[in-house]
Motif scaffolding. Structure first.
Motif, mmCIF file in Angstrom:
data_model
loop_
_atom_site.group_PDB
_atom_site.id
_atom_site.type_symbol
_atom_site.label_atom_id
_atom_site.label_comp_id
_atom_site.label_asym_id
_atom_site.label_seq_id
_atom_site.Cartn_x
_atom_site.Cartn_y
_atom_site.Cartn_z
ATOM 1 N N ILE A 47 0.844 -0.993 0.212
ATOM 2 C CA ILE A 47 0.115 0.206 0.214
ATOM 3 C C ILE A 47 0.757 1.200 0.037
ATOM 4 C CG2 ILE A 47 -1.546 0.890 1.363
ATOM 5 C CD1 ILE A 47 -2.351 -1.560 2.771
ATOM 6 N N ILE A 48 0.703 2.376 -0.864
ATOM 7 C CA ILE A 48 1.647 3.267 -1.334
ATOM 8 C C ILE A 48 1.188 4.499 -1.169
ATOM 9 C CG2 ILE A 48 3.306 1.891 -2.016
ATOM 10 C CD1 ILE A 48 3.051 3.140 -4.851
ATOM 11 N N PHE A 49 0.934 5.799 -1.045
ATOM 12 C CA PHE A 49 0.592 7.035 -0.970
ATOM 13 C C PHE A 49 0.845 8.168 -2.119
ATOM 14 C CE2 PHE A 49 -0.807 4.901 2.697
ATOM 15 C CZ PHE A 49 -2.143 5.635 2.570
ATOM 16 N N ASN A 50 0.272 8.795 -3.014
ATOM 17 C CA ASN A 50 0.703 10.151 -3.559
ATOM 18 C C ASN A 50 -0.348 11.365 -3.416
ATOM 19 O OD1 ASN A 50 -1.233 9.915 -5.996
ATOM 20 N ND2 ASN A 50 0.387 8.843 -7.012
ATOM 21 N N ASP A 51 0.102 12.364 -4.299
ATOM 22 C CA ASP A 51 -0.939 13.493 -4.155
ATOM 23 C C ASP A 51 -1.941 12.951 -4.435
ATOM 24 O OD1 ASP A 51 0.989 14.297 -2.564
ATOM 25 O OD2 ASP A 51 2.225 15.906 -4.725
ATOM 26 N N SER A 52 -2.524 11.954 -5.596
ATOM 27 C CA SER A 52 -3.777 11.672 -6.535
ATOM 28 C C SER A 52 -4.139 11.014 -6.351
ATOM 29 C CB SER A 52 -3.083 12.838 -7.861
ATOM 30 O OG SER A 52 -2.478 11.328 -8.522
ATOM 31 N N ALA A 53 -3.742 9.611 -5.915
ATOM 32 C CA ALA A 53 -3.660 8.798 -5.719
ATOM 33 C C ALA A 53 -4.474 7.857 -7.080
ATOM 34 C CB ALA A 53 -5.467 8.450 -5.778
ATOM 35 N N TYR A 54 -3.914 8.504 -8.395
ATOM 36 C CA TYR A 54 -3.404 8.221 -9.539
ATOM 37 C C TYR A 54 -2.243 8.110 -10.317
ATOM 38 C CZ TYR A 54 -8.472 9.821 -9.892
ATOM 39 O OH TYR A 54 -9.809 10.214 -9.672
ATOM 40 N N MET A 55 -1.933 6.903 -10.833
ATOM 41 C CA MET A 55 -0.714 6.184 -11.345
ATOM 42 C C MET A 55 0.156 7.338 -12.492
ATOM 43 S SD MET A 55 1.860 3.696 -11.017
ATOM 44 C CE MET A 55 0.320 2.992 -10.661
ATOM 45 N N THR A 56 1.421 8.021 -11.755
ATOM 46 C CA THR A 56 2.220 8.597 -12.425
ATOM 47 C C THR A 56 3.270 8.158 -12.577
ATOM 48 O OG1 THR A 56 3.588 9.168 -9.750
ATOM 49 C CG2 THR A 56 1.025 10.325 -10.630
#
Length: 231
Positions: free
Chosen positions: A132-141
């Motif tokens: 489980i990971i996180f980024n600013d948008s929850a979309y694949m970048t």
């Protein structure tokens, strides 16, 4: 095809399918030529070395939105308890039915910590190298895809039969999403002997029967399941 026979759209569909089948046939031929072991019959194991990866964006409460107001009211206010969070789920698997690593991508800071109970649940129920990971948008970048490449590759090499043949190549197919073209990630997959086969952009509904009906039902079930967890 959903396009009427003889129309330009149908011609494009046939051309797309032809290019895809020629490409995937070349990939399968590459596997047959390079995955050789005199003690093993390739046809008996080949389905373990053909895989697919796909992302799905899951919106919580996507099918549970009801707005009620008087007819004369021109503007309504959002319920502060309403949740419209999205997550991206990345799943992999082989043609033999083995489930590969699963990635759940949520919105948040990279340093966001996952609870010990969730971490334990993932380790118990999910395939190796799921996370489980996180980024600013929850979309694949692009950056997130590069970050995930190593774990996905290791997870694929941990699959049944694949782990027993570390020198054999594995073919991983996926759609034409732009982030899949990052050279950094491609180098990682190549290091783990994973041959990447990418579809043309916006052609999944043409080349994958799964994308037509099964994927939609599957996605709806994910949305409902996550929504119930948050109720």
């Amino acid at each position: 095809s959903r396009v009427d026979k003889g129309s330009p759209g149908r011609e494009r569909t046939i051309a797309q399918q032809t290019r895809w089948h020629l490409t995937i046939d070349e990939a399968f031929e590459f596997l047959a030529q390079n995955n050789f072991d005199p003690a093993v019959i390739w046809d008996a194991l080949k389905h373990h070395f053909i895989g697919n990866l796909d992302e799905a964006c899951i919106m919580v409460n996507a099918d549970n939105l009801n707005v009620m107001s008087a007819r004369a009211v021109k503007r309504t206010e959002k319920n502060v308890d309403d949740i419209r969070a999205s997550i991206t789920i990345v799943r992999t698997g082989s043609a033999a039915g083995s489930i590969g690593p699963t990635v759940i991508l949520g919105k948040g800071q990279k340093r966001t910590k996952v609870s010990p109970s969730t971490t334990n649940l993932l380790a118990t129920l999910a395939s190796p190298h799921s996370k489980i990971i996180f980024n600013d948008s929850a979309y694949m970048t692009n950056d997130t895809w590069n970050e995930l490449a190593e774990d996905i590759a290791k997870g694929i090499r941990s699959l049944e039969a694949v782990r027993d043949h570390p020198d054999w190549w594995f073919t991983l197919c996926f759609d034409g999403y732009a982030s899949h073209l990052q050279l950094e990630a491609i180098d990682v997959f190549t290091k783990y002997k994973i041959l990447l086969v990418k579809e043309e952009g916006d052609s999944s509904d043409t080349n994958q029967a799964y994308d037509r009906h099964v994927a939609k039902s599957d996605k709806n079930e994910w949305c409902l399941t996550i929504s119930r967890r948050l109720d």
